[in-house]
Scaffold this motif. Structure first.
Motif, PDB file in Angstrom:
ATOM      1  N   ARG A   1    -102.239  35.251 -18.120  1.00  0.00           N
ATOM      2  CA  ARG A   1    -103.507  34.572 -17.853  1.00  0.00           C
ATOM      3  C   ARG A   1    -103.761  33.456 -18.871  1.00  0.00           C
ATOM      4  O   ARG A   1    -104.254  32.379 -18.507  1.00  0.00           O
ATOM      5  CB  ARG A   1    -104.654  35.584 -17.845  1.00  0.00           C
ATOM      6  N   ALA A   2    -103.450  33.723 -20.131  1.00  0.00           N
ATOM      7  CA  ALA A   2    -103.657  32.692 -21.155  1.00  0.00           C
ATOM      8  C   ALA A   2    -102.755  31.483 -20.917  1.00  0.00           C
ATOM      9  O   ALA A   2    -103.178  30.329 -21.086  1.00  0.00           O
ATOM     10  CB  ALA A   2    -103.410  33.283 -22.537  1.00  0.00           C
ATOM     11  N   GLN A   3    -101.525  31.730 -20.499  1.00  0.00           N
ATOM     12  CA  GLN A   3    -100.603  30.622 -20.232  1.00  0.00           C
ATOM     13  C   GLN A   3    -100.974  29.889 -18.950  1.00  0.00           C
ATOM     14  O   GLN A   3    -100.905  28.653 -18.895  1.00  0.00           O
ATOM     15  CB  GLN A   3     -99.167  31.148 -20.175  1.00  0.00           C
ATOM     16  N   ALA A   4    -101.390  30.622 -17.934  1.00  0.00           N
ATOM     17  CA  ALA A   4    -101.767  29.985 -16.668  1.00  0.00           C
ATOM     18  C   ALA A   4    -102.996  29.094 -16.843  1.00  0.00           C
ATOM     19  O   ALA A   4    -103.143  28.075 -16.149  1.00  0.00           O
ATOM     20  CB  ALA A   4    -102.037  31.047 -15.598  1.00  0.00           C
ATOM     21  N   ALA A   5    -103.863  29.470 -17.780  1.00  0.00           N
ATOM     22  CA  ALA A   5    -105.067  28.679 -18.033  1.00  0.00           C
ATOM     23  C   ALA A   5    -104.796  27.493 -18.952  1.00  0.00           C
ATOM     24  O   ALA A   5    -105.714  26.718 -19.249  1.00  0.00           O
ATOM     25  CB  ALA A   5    -106.152  29.574 -18.635  1.00  0.00           C
ATOM     26  N   GLY A   6    -103.560  27.342 -19.411  1.00  0.00           N
ATOM     27  CA  GLY A   6    -103.224  26.247 -20.308  1.00  0.00           C
ATOM     28  C   GLY A   6    -103.730  26.451 -21.723  1.00  0.00           C
ATOM     29  O   GLY A   6    -103.794  25.498 -22.506  1.00  0.00           O
ATOM     30  N   ARG A   7    -104.074  27.700 -22.077  1.00  0.00           N
ATOM     31  CA  ARG A   7    -104.620  27.993 -23.400  1.00  0.00           C
ATOM     32  C   ARG A   7    -103.562  28.485 -24.374  1.00  0.00           C
ATOM     33  O   ARG A   7    -103.806  28.561 -25.567  1.00  0.00           O
ATOM     34  CB  ARG A   7    -105.734  29.041 -23.277  1.00  0.00           C
ATOM     35  N   MET A   8    -102.381  28.832 -23.861  1.00  0.00           N
ATOM     36  CA  MET A   8    -101.335  29.391 -24.718  1.00  0.00           C
ATOM     37  C   MET A   8    -100.023  28.679 -24.429  1.00  0.00           C
ATOM     38  O   MET A   8     -99.683  28.442 -23.261  1.00  0.00           O
ATOM     39  CB  MET A   8    -101.198  30.900 -24.464  1.00  0.00           C
ATOM     40  N   ARG A   9     -99.286  28.345 -25.455  1.00  0.00           N
ATOM     41  CA  ARG A   9     -98.013  27.656 -25.271  1.00  0.00           C
ATOM     42  C   ARG A   9     -97.077  28.523 -24.445  1.00  0.00           C
ATOM     43  O   ARG A   9     -97.088  29.760 -24.528  1.00  0.00           O
ATOM     44  CB  ARG A   9     -97.397  27.287 -26.610  1.00  0.00           C
ATOM     45  N   THR A  10     -96.259  27.875 -23.644  1.00  0.00           N
ATOM     46  CA  THR A  10     -95.422  28.592 -22.676  1.00  0.00           C
ATOM     47  C   THR A  10     -94.014  28.882 -23.177  1.00  0.00           C
ATOM     48  O   THR A  10     -93.219  29.480 -22.452  1.00  0.00           O
ATOM     49  CB  THR A  10     -95.332  27.794 -21.365  1.00  0.00           C
ATOM     50  N   ASP A  11     -93.712  28.453 -24.409  1.00  0.00           N
ATOM     51  CA  ASP A  11     -92.365  28.715 -24.929  1.00  0.00           C
ATOM     52  C   ASP A  11     -92.320  29.993 -25.766  1.00  0.00           C
ATOM     53  O   ASP A  11     -91.401  30.194 -26.556  1.00  0.00           O
ATOM     54  CB  ASP A  11     -91.859  27.526 -25.752  1.00  0.00           C
ATOM     55  N   VAL A  12     -93.296  30.867 -25.581  1.00  0.00           N
ATOM     56  CA  VAL A  12     -93.302  32.178 -26.222  1.00  0.00           C
ATOM     57  C   VAL A  12     -93.490  33.238 -25.144  1.00  0.00           C
ATOM     58  O   VAL A  12     -93.979  32.949 -24.049  1.00  0.00           O
ATOM     59  CB  VAL A  12     -94.415  32.305 -27.287  1.00  0.00           C
ATOM     60  N   GLY A  13     -93.087  34.470 -25.460  1.00  0.00           N
ATOM     61  CA  GLY A  13     -93.202  35.557 -24.504  1.00  0.00           C
ATOM     62  C   GLY A  13     -93.912  36.754 -25.105  1.00  0.00           C
ATOM     63  O   GLY A  13     -94.279  36.761 -26.291  1.00  0.00           O
ATOM     64  N   VAL A  14     -94.095  37.755 -24.272  1.00  0.00           N
ATOM     65  CA  VAL A  14     -94.763  38.974 -24.735  1.00  0.00           C
ATOM     66  C   VAL A  14     -93.996  39.601 -25.899  1.00  0.00           C
ATOM     67  O   VAL A  14     -94.584  40.140 -26.835  1.00  0.00           O
ATOM     68  CB  VAL A  14     -94.885  39.985 -23.578  1.00  0.00           C
ATOM     69  N   GLY A  15     -92.671  39.498 -25.842  1.00  0.00           N
ATOM     70  CA  GLY A  15     -91.875  40.059 -26.926  1.00  0.00           C
ATOM     71  C   GLY A  15     -92.190  39.419 -28.263  1.00  0.00           C
ATOM     72  O   GLY A  15     -92.247  40.093 -29.301  1.00  0.00           O
ATOM     73  N   ASP A  16     -92.411  38.094 -28.268  1.00  0.00           N
ATOM     74  CA  ASP A  16     -92.776  37.415 -29.508  1.00  0.00           C
ATOM     75  C   ASP A  16     -94.081  37.978 -30.067  1.00  0.00           C
ATOM     76  O   ASP A  16     -94.220  38.194 -31.275  1.00  0.00           O
ATOM     77  CB  ASP A  16     -92.950  35.911 -29.253  1.00  0.00           C
TER      78      ASP A  16
ATOM     79  N   GLY B   1    -101.027  29.489 -34.052  1.00  0.00           N
ATOM     80  CA  GLY B   1     -99.773  28.853 -33.663  1.00  0.00           C
ATOM     81  C   GLY B   1     -99.424  29.068 -32.201  1.00  0.00           C
ATOM     82  O   GLY B   1     -98.549  28.378 -31.668  1.00  0.00           O
ATOM     83  N   LEU B   2    -100.097  30.003 -31.530  1.00  0.00           N
ATOM     84  CA  LEU B   2     -99.835  30.254 -30.113  1.00  0.00           C
ATOM     85  C   LEU B   2    -100.651  29.353 -29.194  1.00  0.00           C
ATOM     86  O   LEU B   2    -100.333  29.197 -28.021  1.00  0.00           O
ATOM     87  CB  LEU B   2    -100.147  31.715 -29.765  1.00  0.00           C
ATOM     88  N   GLU B   3    -101.717  28.781 -29.722  1.00  0.00           N
ATOM     89  CA  GLU B   3    -102.588  27.961 -28.880  1.00  0.00           C
ATOM     90  C   GLU B   3    -101.945  26.620 -28.548  1.00  0.00           C
ATOM     91  O   GLU B   3    -101.085  26.118 -29.271  1.00  0.00           O
ATOM     92  CB  GLU B   3    -103.931  27.730 -29.570  1.00  0.00           C
ATOM     93  N   THR B   4    -102.384  26.073 -27.459  1.00  0.00           N
ATOM     94  CA  THR B   4    -101.956  24.727 -27.083  1.00  0.00           C
ATOM     95  C   THR B   4    -102.946  23.713 -27.651  1.00  0.00           C
ATOM     96  O   THR B   4    -104.119  24.044 -27.858  1.00  0.00           O
ATOM     97  CB  THR B   4    -101.900  24.586 -25.555  1.00  0.00           C
ATOM     98  N   PRO B   5    -102.520  22.485 -27.918  1.00  0.00           N
ATOM     99  CA  PRO B   5    -101.141  21.992 -27.736  1.00  0.00           C
ATOM    100  C   PRO B   5    -100.225  22.471 -28.851  1.00  0.00           C
ATOM    101  O   PRO B   5    -100.658  22.661 -29.979  1.00  0.00           O
ATOM    102  CB  PRO B   5    -101.323  20.478 -27.790  1.00  0.00           C
ATOM    103  N   ALA B   6     -98.955  22.703 -28.492  1.00  0.00           N
ATOM    104  CA  ALA B   6     -97.977  23.141 -29.484  1.00  0.00           C
ATOM    105  C   ALA B   6     -97.744  22.027 -30.499  1.00  0.00           C
ATOM    106  O   ALA B   6     -97.663  20.856 -30.145  1.00  0.00           O
ATOM    107  CB  ALA B   6     -96.667  23.515 -28.795  1.00  0.00           C
ATOM    108  N   ARG B   7     -97.629  22.411 -31.745  1.00  0.00           N
ATOM    109  CA  ARG B   7     -97.448  21.429 -32.812  1.00  0.00           C
ATOM    110  C   ARG B   7     -95.995  21.279 -33.253  1.00  0.00           C
ATOM    111  O   ARG B   7     -95.689  20.474 -34.120  1.00  0.00           O
ATOM    112  CB  ARG B   7     -98.316  21.815 -34.015  1.00  0.00           C
TER     113      ARG B   7
END
Length: 236
Positions: free
Chosen positions: A160-175, A209-215
């Motif tokens: 949900r966080a990634q679909a809303a554009g609030r969380m960077r998409t190059d990380v996963g639940v495992g991270d 560091g998980l929030e968008t935009p990724a730095r």
């Protein structure tokens, strides 16, 4: 009624008279309320002491903290592995509930993820993680079912966080799970209960560091739940 019909009716009546009444279904006795309370006290005390002293803490010390006799502890948990499994089940269920609460009560999906992460830290997940290295059935059906519930709940928060554009998409639940495990594990020689002020500060830095935009661009690939399933414990 014909003579033949009369004979058949008589035979059936005789059979009914001789039939043995069916035994009533046996009901399993429900555990008494005080027995359930004792079991819960034992699990709570074990969880606290495992955090403070490790999974090899003497069982009589756990019984003493729980306020029950040794016989009560062993009646509920004949083997140490039984108690360790119950503590892990209890912990996993509690963390799953924190995930559901965050998802239901927070309108911003990233705020929900952040709330869950700090709540998981409060459950001492990192300090208890080494118990998974113990000598017990890690593939017990109850453990697998509870783990599946947790993974589904946390995956939902991330999706949900990634679909809303609030969380960077190059990380996963495992991270996320690895970070929570490592950042909440007490440093050697440091009292776990005094680590809260550092744990939550460092978790917040990680979450920023998980929030968008990724730095920056992350090396490697996102860690998935499938990646972690091959390990005994996230963060190991």
């Amino acid at each position: 009624m014909s003579p033949a019909e009369t004979a058949v009716a008589g035979a059936l009546a005789d059979a009914d008279a001789l039939a043995v009444p069916a035994a009533p279904a046996r009901r399993m006795p429900r555990p008494r309320a005080d027995a359930l309370r004792n079991r819960e006290r034992i699990v709570t005390a074990a969880r606290e002491m495992f955090v403070e002293f490790g999974a090899q803490v003497p069982l009589d010390e756990i019984a003493r903290r729980a306020g029950v006799g040794n016989a009560t502890l062993y009646r509920n948990f004949p083997e140490r592995a039984d108690l360790v499994r119950e503590v892990i089940l209890s912990l996993t269920a509690r963390i799953t509930e924190r995930a559901h609460e965050a998802a239901e009560e927070e309108s911003d999906p990233f705020v929900a993820l952040r709330r869950f992460t700090h709540a998981a830290a409060d459950e001492r997940v990192g300090a208890l993680c080494p118990m998974l290295d113990g000598d017990f059935d890690k593939h017990h059906p109850d453990l697998l079912a509870e783990r599946s519930r947790l993974e589904e709940a946390v995956q939902g928060l991330v999706d949900r966080a990634q679909a809303a554009g609030r969380m960077r998409t190059d990380v996963g639940v495992g991270d996320l799970m690895v970070a929570v495990s490592q950042l909440t594990r007490p440093l050697p020689g440091t009292a776990c209960l005094n680590m809260d002020r550092f744990v939550h500060r460092h978790l917040q830095l990680f979450l920023d560091g998980l929030e968008t935009p990724a730095r920056s661009e992350l090396p490697g690939s996102a860690a998935t739940l499938e990646t972690l399933r091959s390990e005994t414990c996230a963060g190991r």
